[in-house]
Design a protein around this motif. Structure first.
Motif, PDB file in Angstrom:
ATOM      1  N   LEU A  86       1.212  -7.532  10.556  1.00 30.30           N
ATOM      2  CA  LEU A  86       2.585  -8.066  10.137  1.00 30.30           C
ATOM      3  C   LEU A  86       2.890  -7.731   8.489  1.00 30.30           C
ATOM      4  CD1 LEU A  86       5.028  -9.995  10.672  1.00 30.30           C
ATOM      5  CD2 LEU A  86       3.364 -11.995   9.670  1.00 30.30           C
ATOM      6  N   GLU A  87       1.927  -7.673   7.932  1.00 29.74           N
ATOM      7  CA  GLU A  87       2.131  -7.314   6.516  1.00 29.74           C
ATOM      8  C   GLU A  87       2.243  -5.693   6.253  1.00 29.74           C
ATOM      9  OE1 GLU A  87       0.827  -8.707   1.873  1.00 29.74           O
ATOM     10  OE2 GLU A  87      -0.527  -8.993   3.794  1.00 29.74           O
ATOM     11  N   PHE A  88       1.445  -5.026   6.920  1.00 33.13           N
ATOM     12  CA  PHE A  88       1.343  -3.637   6.725  1.00 33.13           C
ATOM     13  C   PHE A  88       1.583  -2.945   8.402  1.00 33.13           C
ATOM     14  CE2 PHE A  88      -1.173  -5.205   3.116  1.00 33.13           C
ATOM     15  CZ  PHE A  88      -0.216  -4.530   2.197  1.00 33.13           C
ATOM     16  N   PRO A  89       2.806  -3.019   8.758  1.00 29.56           N
ATOM     17  CA  PRO A  89       2.701  -2.476  10.048  1.00 29.56           C
ATOM     18  C   PRO A  89       2.570  -0.951  10.181  1.00 29.56           C
ATOM     19  CG  PRO A  89       4.882  -2.942   9.194  1.00 29.56           C
ATOM     20  CD  PRO A  89       3.870  -3.486   8.198  1.00 29.56           C
ATOM     21  N   ILE A 148       0.929  -1.157   0.075  1.00 27.65           N
ATOM     22  CA  ILE A 148      -0.006   0.140   0.075  1.00 27.65           C
ATOM     23  C   ILE A 148       0.899   1.211   0.003  1.00 27.65           C
ATOM     24  CG2 ILE A 148      -1.685   1.140   1.341  1.00 27.65           C
ATOM     25  CD1 ILE A 148      -2.947  -1.413   2.435  1.00 27.65           C
ATOM     26  N   LEU A 149       0.673   2.102  -1.013  1.00 26.49           N
ATOM     27  CA  LEU A 149       1.663   3.246  -1.170  1.00 26.49           C
ATOM     28  C   LEU A 149       1.105   4.445  -0.253  1.00 26.49           C
ATOM     29  CD1 LEU A 149       1.889   3.199  -5.046  1.00 26.49           C
ATOM     30  CD2 LEU A 149       3.502   2.059  -3.338  1.00 26.49           C
ATOM     31  N   ALA A 150      -0.286   4.528  -0.310  1.00 21.15           N
ATOM     32  CA  ALA A 150      -0.821   5.551   0.775  1.00 21.15           C
ATOM     33  C   ALA A 150      -2.143   5.106   0.910  1.00 21.15           C
ATOM     34  CB  ALA A 150      -0.795   6.885   0.113  1.00 21.15           C
ATOM     35  N   GLU A 151      -2.825   5.952   1.943  1.00 21.95           N
ATOM     36  CA  GLU A 151      -4.176   5.266   2.426  1.00 21.95           C
ATOM     37  C   GLU A 151      -5.129   5.164   1.314  1.00 21.95           C
ATOM     38  OE1 GLU A 151      -6.081   6.985   5.580  1.00 21.95           O
ATOM     39  OE2 GLU A 151      -4.675   6.690   7.124  1.00 21.95           O
ATOM     40  N   LEU A 153     -11.745   6.033  12.287  1.00 24.63           N
ATOM     41  CA  LEU A 153     -11.297   5.020  11.240  1.00 24.63           C
ATOM     42  C   LEU A 153     -11.726   5.986   9.904  1.00 24.63           C
ATOM     43  CD1 LEU A 153     -12.568   1.806  12.626  1.00 24.63           C
ATOM     44  CD2 LEU A 153     -10.075   2.374  12.096  1.00 24.63           C
ATOM     45  N   PRO A 154     -10.971   5.796   8.907  1.00 24.60           N
ATOM     46  CA  PRO A 154     -10.961   6.201   7.683  1.00 24.60           C
ATOM     47  C   PRO A 154     -12.549   5.628   6.791  1.00 24.60           C
ATOM     48  CG  PRO A 154      -9.222   4.948   7.693  1.00 24.60           C
ATOM     49  CD  PRO A 154      -9.684   5.102   8.974  1.00 24.60           C
ATOM     50  N   HIS A 164      -0.016   0.791   8.795  1.00 19.43           N
ATOM     51  CA  HIS A 164      -1.456   1.255   8.743  1.00 19.43           C
ATOM     52  C   HIS A 164      -2.021   0.748  10.063  1.00 19.43           C
ATOM     53  CE1 HIS A 164      -0.831   2.739   4.756  1.00 19.43           C
ATOM     54  NE2 HIS A 164      -0.027   1.873   4.387  1.00 19.43           N
ATOM     55  N   ASP A 165      -2.110   1.179  10.888  1.00 22.80           N
ATOM     56  CA  ASP A 165      -2.529   0.882  12.319  1.00 22.80           C
ATOM     57  C   ASP A 165      -3.978   0.818  12.134  1.00 22.80           C
ATOM     58  OD1 ASP A 165      -3.158   3.764  12.393  1.00 22.80           O
ATOM     59  OD2 ASP A 165      -2.316   3.947  14.294  1.00 22.80           O
ATOM     60  N   TRP A 166      -4.623   1.840  11.254  1.00 21.07           N
ATOM     61  CA  TRP A 166      -6.201   1.707  10.930  1.00 21.07           C
ATOM     62  C   TRP A 166      -6.719   0.228  10.657  1.00 21.07           C
ATOM     63  CZ3 TRP A 166      -7.957   0.444   6.466  1.00 21.07           C
ATOM     64  CH2 TRP A 166      -7.102   0.928   5.265  1.00 21.07           C
TER      65      TRP A 166
END
Length: 292
Positions: free
Chosen positions: A115-118, A3-6, A216-217, A120-122
């Motif tokens: 684990l995969e996207f540390p 993921i590059l950005a949200e 949350l978004p 992106h806490d959301w």
């Protein structure tokens, strides 16, 4: 996949989103979501009977009645942690892959996303709470109106719905000319978010989040709303209702479903040791006592 950005994800072949790496699953991916009929297998029969009741009783009128009942948000008040801990006592009767309390699955999914996207806490919190709407089962809602795959009501049922061939027999909407055509009560390309969905934990929790002003978004809320809509995001049905913005929703749901589906196993995470991290996310995005 990164993921590059949200709001931006590398373009991927959708089949790659559904294909787990070996570390995702404790069993062959083909063994997940096994809805074969076997009356001698108690688990398979429990699943089939749950879907039979769902498909028989989920009508437009039923859904409107449940929305009127639950979207007053006057049933209970509790924190996210209290709601998650209630799931200790819930085994999803529609799930052919796991016969463990739902809180175990919540942490399995959340930890894989972490684990995969540390960064992106959301997404971690989304995975943790994605099934939280199942608390309805503790307040006199039958599981067939809480769990399982969802589908649109008010139009012809999708061909890829599990047990589709005979499980809707007797549902009165199937004989109603207002509801049994491809478009039913909707317009072409009206947008997936404008469909009236069968009642269950997805739609309920989406509305709980909005009612309680989550930070949350929107993409997180949409993941929760449509993660069980397998006939759309996995089966290819309902494309005639898609609007351009639905491509982004589907992309995120497919990514999320890697954690929702392929992390199910008998390996139980150390939930107590994980609470401090996830409580920090709850405090950030969905704090305090919520109205359910």
């Amino acid at each position: 996949m990164r993921i590059l950005a949200e709001n931006q994800i590398d373009l991927l072949d959708p089949s790659e989103l559904l294909r787990p790496e070996p570390t995702f699953a404790d069993k062959n991916p083909s063994k997940f979501r096994d809805y074969t009929v076997d009356a001698a297998d108690p688990l398979k029969e429990r699943v089939r009977q749950t879907y039979r009741q769902m498909h028989l009783n989920q009508t437009v009128d039923f859904v409107m009645g449940r929305r009127n009942r639950w979207l007053k948000f006057n049933t209970m008040k509790m924190t996210v942690r209290e709601a998650l801990e209630k799931l200790n006592d819930l085994v999803d009767e529609s799930d052919p892959d796991l016969d463990l309390p739902n809180i175990v699955h919540a942490f399995q999914a959340a930890e894989r996303a972490r684990l995969e996207f540390p960064e992106h806490d959301w997404l971690h919190l989304t995975a943790l709470i994605h099934d939280l709407g199942k608390v309805m089962a503790f307040y006199d809602e039958p599981q067939w109106a809480v769990v399982g795959d969802t589908f649109a009501v008010g139009c012809r049922w999708g061909d890829s719905i599990v047990y589709r061939e005979d499980s809707f027999v007797g549902n009165p909407d199937g004989n109603n000319p207002k509801y049994n055509t491809d478009y039913g009560i909707y317009q072409p390309n009206c947008g997936i978010d404008n469909l009236l969905m069968s009642w269950g934990h997805d739609e309920y929790m989406y509305n709980v989040l909005k009612h309680n002003n989550t930070k949350l978004p929107d993409v997180a809320c949409n993941i929760i709303r449509f993660h069980s809509f397998y006939p759309w995001h996995n089966g290819g049905d309902y494309k005639h209702f898609e609007a351009p913005e639905d491509a982004e929703t589907k992309k995120w749901v497919l990514i999320f479903n890697r954690y929702d589906l392929y992390t199910k196993s008998e390996t139980v995470p150390d939930i107590e040791s994980l609470w401090p991290y996830y409580q920090s996310l709850i405090d950030k995005y969905l704090p305090g006592v919520l109205e359910f």
